[in-house]
Motif scaffolding. Structure first.
Motif, PDB file in Angstrom:
ATOM      1  N   ARG A 165      23.164 140.900  67.382  1.00 36.72           N
ATOM      2  CA  ARG A 165      22.297 140.429  68.540  1.00 36.72           C
ATOM      3  C   ARG A 165      21.129 139.954  68.318  1.00 36.72           C
ATOM      4  O   ARG A 165      20.508 140.836  67.547  1.00 36.72           O
ATOM      5  CB  ARG A 165      22.314 141.534  69.532  1.00 36.72           C
ATOM      6  CG  ARG A 165      21.595 141.416  70.900  1.00 36.72           C
ATOM      7  CD  ARG A 165      21.726 142.483  71.821  1.00 36.72           C
ATOM      8  NE  ARG A 165      22.714 142.073  72.656  1.00 36.72           N
ATOM      9  CZ  ARG A 165      23.997 142.848  72.801  1.00 36.72           C
ATOM     10  NH1 ARG A 165      24.112 144.041  71.994  1.00 36.72           N
ATOM     11  NH2 ARG A 165      24.905 142.620  73.631  1.00 36.72           N
ATOM     12  N   VAL A 166      20.652 138.950  68.658  1.00 31.91           N
ATOM     13  CA  VAL A 166      19.456 138.668  68.140  1.00 31.91           C
ATOM     14  C   VAL A 166      18.244 138.568  69.636  1.00 31.91           C
ATOM     15  O   VAL A 166      18.653 138.042  70.569  1.00 31.91           O
ATOM     16  CB  VAL A 166      19.327 137.013  67.780  1.00 31.91           C
ATOM     17  CG1 VAL A 166      17.748 136.522  67.679  1.00 31.91           C
ATOM     18  CG2 VAL A 166      19.888 137.081  66.533  1.00 31.91           C
ATOM     19  N   VAL A 167      17.308 139.507  69.685  1.00 32.36           N
ATOM     20  CA  VAL A 167      16.333 139.582  70.652  1.00 32.36           C
ATOM     21  C   VAL A 167      15.331 138.572  70.261  1.00 32.36           C
ATOM     22  O   VAL A 167      14.594 138.456  69.351  1.00 32.36           O
ATOM     23  CB  VAL A 167      15.496 141.010  70.483  1.00 32.36           C
ATOM     24  CG1 VAL A 167      14.506 141.164  71.731  1.00 32.36           C
ATOM     25  CG2 VAL A 167      16.689 142.075  70.993  1.00 32.36           C
ATOM     26  N   VAL A 168      15.252 137.633  71.175  1.00 34.88           N
ATOM     27  CA  VAL A 168      14.661 136.291  70.898  1.00 34.88           C
ATOM     28  C   VAL A 168      13.014 136.428  71.038  1.00 34.88           C
ATOM     29  O   VAL A 168      12.095 136.087  70.033  1.00 34.88           O
ATOM     30  CB  VAL A 168      14.641 135.630  72.239  1.00 34.88           C
ATOM     31  CG1 VAL A 168      13.824 134.064  72.193  1.00 34.88           C
ATOM     32  CG2 VAL A 168      16.122 134.782  72.426  1.00 34.88           C
ATOM     33  N   ASP A 169      12.597 137.508  71.462  1.00 33.44           N
ATOM     34  CA  ASP A 169      10.962 137.855  71.230  1.00 33.44           C
ATOM     35  C   ASP A 169      10.762 138.687  70.196  1.00 33.44           C
ATOM     36  O   ASP A 169       9.678 138.788  69.632  1.00 33.44           O
ATOM     37  CB  ASP A 169      10.673 138.676  72.510  1.00 33.44           C
ATOM     38  CG  ASP A 169      10.344 137.804  73.872  1.00 33.44           C
ATOM     39  OD1 ASP A 169      10.521 136.707  73.754  1.00 33.44           O
ATOM     40  OD2 ASP A 169      10.637 138.527  74.982  1.00 33.44           O
ATOM     41  N   ASP A 170      11.775 139.228  69.295  1.00 29.21           N
ATOM     42  CA  ASP A 170      11.488 140.161  68.330  1.00 29.21           C
ATOM     43  C   ASP A 170      12.845 139.872  67.336  1.00 29.21           C
ATOM     44  O   ASP A 170      13.591 140.716  67.038  1.00 29.21           O
ATOM     45  CB  ASP A 170      11.519 141.489  68.420  1.00 29.21           C
ATOM     46  CG  ASP A 170      11.284 142.334  67.331  1.00 29.21           C
ATOM     47  OD1 ASP A 170      10.724 141.591  66.412  1.00 29.21           O
ATOM     48  OD2 ASP A 170      11.495 143.579  67.577  1.00 29.21           O
ATOM     49  N   PRO A 171      13.012 138.506  66.577  1.00 27.68           N
ATOM     50  CA  PRO A 171      14.043 138.267  65.928  1.00 27.68           C
ATOM     51  C   PRO A 171      14.203 138.767  64.567  1.00 27.68           C
ATOM     52  O   PRO A 171      13.001 139.001  63.999  1.00 27.68           O
ATOM     53  CB  PRO A 171      14.111 136.743  65.912  1.00 27.68           C
ATOM     54  CG  PRO A 171      12.626 136.393  66.062  1.00 27.68           C
ATOM     55  CD  PRO A 171      11.893 137.411  66.893  1.00 27.68           C
ATOM     56  N   PRO A 172      15.139 138.896  64.057  1.00 27.65           N
ATOM     57  CA  PRO A 172      15.253 139.741  62.560  1.00 27.65           C
ATOM     58  C   PRO A 172      14.578 138.496  61.715  1.00 27.65           C
ATOM     59  O   PRO A 172      14.873 137.238  61.854  1.00 27.65           O
ATOM     60  CB  PRO A 172      16.604 139.756  62.268  1.00 27.65           C
ATOM     61  CG  PRO A 172      17.269 139.066  63.043  1.00 27.65           C
ATOM     62  CD  PRO A 172      16.538 138.892  64.353  1.00 27.65           C
ATOM     63  N   ALA A 173      14.204 138.876  60.650  1.00 20.34           N
ATOM     64  CA  ALA A 173      13.525 137.906  59.461  1.00 20.34           C
ATOM     65  C   ALA A 173      14.729 137.253  58.676  1.00 20.34           C
ATOM     66  O   ALA A 173      15.736 138.045  58.768  1.00 20.34           O
ATOM     67  CB  ALA A 173      12.751 138.809  58.570  1.00 20.34           C
ATOM     68  N   VAL A 174      14.647 136.030  58.486  1.00 16.39           N
ATOM     69  CA  VAL A 174      15.584 135.460  57.802  1.00 16.39           C
ATOM     70  C   VAL A 174      15.989 136.004  56.345  1.00 16.39           C
ATOM     71  O   VAL A 174      14.885 136.051  55.621  1.00 16.39           O
ATOM     72  CB  VAL A 174      15.333 133.843  57.659  1.00 16.39           C
ATOM     73  CG1 VAL A 174      16.671 133.013  57.155  1.00 16.39           C
ATOM     74  CG2 VAL A 174      15.338 133.364  59.019  1.00 16.39           C
ATOM     75  N   ASP A 175      16.927 136.434  55.997  1.00 11.53           N
ATOM     76  CA  ASP A 175      17.074 137.272  54.715  1.00 11.53           C
ATOM     77  C   ASP A 175      18.137 136.372  53.876  1.00 11.53           C
ATOM     78  O   ASP A 175      18.465 137.046  52.566  1.00 11.53           O
ATOM     79  CB  ASP A 175      17.757 138.576  54.938  1.00 11.53           C
ATOM     80  CG  ASP A 175      19.065 138.651  55.762  1.00 11.53           C
ATOM     81  OD1 ASP A 175      19.323 137.629  55.615  1.00 11.53           O
ATOM     82  OD2 ASP A 175      19.362 139.816  55.851  1.00 11.53           O
TER      83      ASP A 175
END
Length: 379
Positions: A362-372
């Motif tokens: 799940r991606v929270v659009v206002d706080d997305p995970p860093a691309v890893d």
């Protein structure tokens, strides 16, 4: 679905078999293939055909793009069949694709915008407390047959019966990797959401038992309100067809707009001027879900290359970019990880906000995970 991957069911079922084992196998084939005619879908008749004929996109018996396009272009000196069989591309991951169980949304999520990508083009938009499912395909193959056709490279991260209650189900077009009979039939049980589809696609749903009051067909620029959301079918540059007939149904991209948040989904499309027009009329968008995979120079007008997807995102006035249409089915000749590697490089070069979720994340659009770069270890 890319033209190179179109399924020839009749040829597969017509192969000669010998001996008792062959007869038993043929009986098994017949049993599995009994649903193939239904999976091909319905035909436009009656009021549905009359409505299609009134569309600005419909002429001479078929739907058309805004500009003249070809599904395949000549590439002298290139043998696609040879490349498909003997090419050196690494078209499958080397290890298992990591799957995640979607995390629970916040207790009070009425202002939150999140995306759950299930693989390929299937995704869930959670917007202002409502849920919209995109192009759900849960079957083992994207094909009218369970015996032939592109097979999944990873399992769905959740079962269909584990999906939360839905408010709408959007279908971008009728290719098998976006519209799946078994998945549609399964969604008739336990879900009551309407299916919003481009013109003509309702004929397939009719044949599969979807009630008429759950089918909403839209032409480009037409909108429908459901559960407080304004959902609009917008232009795309692609094609359609499940059997031998091409372009008898329309294809589209989609805008999902709440009171405060907006999402854009490409469906399948080549890069075209329509993105700028959609951005001007409906943007800016908090997040775009963009097709990045299954491209090739043999069909440049109907699928975007990753760099073109970044262009389209900027044309759309997009905020966060989330790639779809990659990783799950082997539909083209490029390396499995090439689309997302090219996307990551282009996004960094052009300062585009990017999230590349694992299937089920799940991606929270206002706080997305860093691309890893998680896919690099898998590739």
């Amino acid at each position: 679905m890319a033209p190179a991957e179109r399924t020839d069911v009749e040829r597969s079922l017509g192969r000669r078999m010998r001996g008792a084992a062959g007869l038993a196998a043929l009986a098994g084939l017949a049993w599995v293939a009994r649903d193939v005619p239904a999976a091909l879908g319905g035909r436009l008749t009656g009021a549905r055909a009359e409505r299609a004929a009134r569309s600005p996109q419909f002429r001479d018996g078929t739907f058309h793009n805004q500009a003249g396009t070809r599904t395949m272009v000549a590439d002298p000196g290139r043998n696609l069949l040879w490349e498909l069989i003997f090419g050196k591309q690494k078209r499958r991951p080397s290890t298992a694709v990591p799957l995640l169980r979607p995390s629970a949304p916040q207790a009070d999520a009425t202002d939150e915008l999140t995306i759950v990508w299930y693989g390929h083009a299937s995704a869930l938009i959670e917007i202002e407390g409502r849920r919209v499912l995109l192009d759900p395909v849960w079957s083992e193959r994207c094909s009218p047959s369970g015996l032939v056709g592109p097979r999944r490279l990873h399992e769905p991260p959740v079962r269909l019966d584990e999906l939360p209650p839905l408010d709408a189900i959007l279908i971008s077009h009728d290719h098998y990797d976006h519209l799946d009979m078994a998945t549609v039939r399964a969604l008739l049980v336990g879900q009551s959401a309407p299916f919003l589809v481009p013109l003509g696609v309702g004929a397939h749903l009719d044949r599969w038992g979807v009630p008429a009051d759950r089918i909403i067909e839209l032409d480009w620029a037409e909108s429908h309100r459901v559960a407080g959301l304004e959902i609009t079918a917008t232009a795309a540059q692609h094609f359609s067809g499940r059997g031998l007939r091409r372009d008898g149904t329309l294809w589209s991209s989609w805008v999902v707009a709440g009171a405060r948040r907006k999402v854009f989904y490409t469906g399948d499309s080549g890069y075209f001027d329509g993105y700028a027009a959609i951005g001007a009329e409906h943007g800016p968008f908090d997040v775009t879900l963009m097709q990045i995979g299954a491209y090739d120079r043999a069909w440049p007008s109907i699928h975007m290359f990753p760099e073109e997807a970044v262009n389209a995102h900027l044309d759309l006035r997009g905020g966060l970019f989330i790639p779809v249409h990659w990783a799950t089915f082997n539909l083209a000749l490029h390396d499995w990880a090439e689309p997302v590697n090219r996307l990551w490089a282009e996004a960094k070069a052009r300062d585009v906000r990017l999230a590349v979720p694992r299937p089920g994340e799940r991606v929270v659009v206002d706080d997305p995970p860093a691309v890893d770069g998680w896919w690099q270890a898998v590739a």
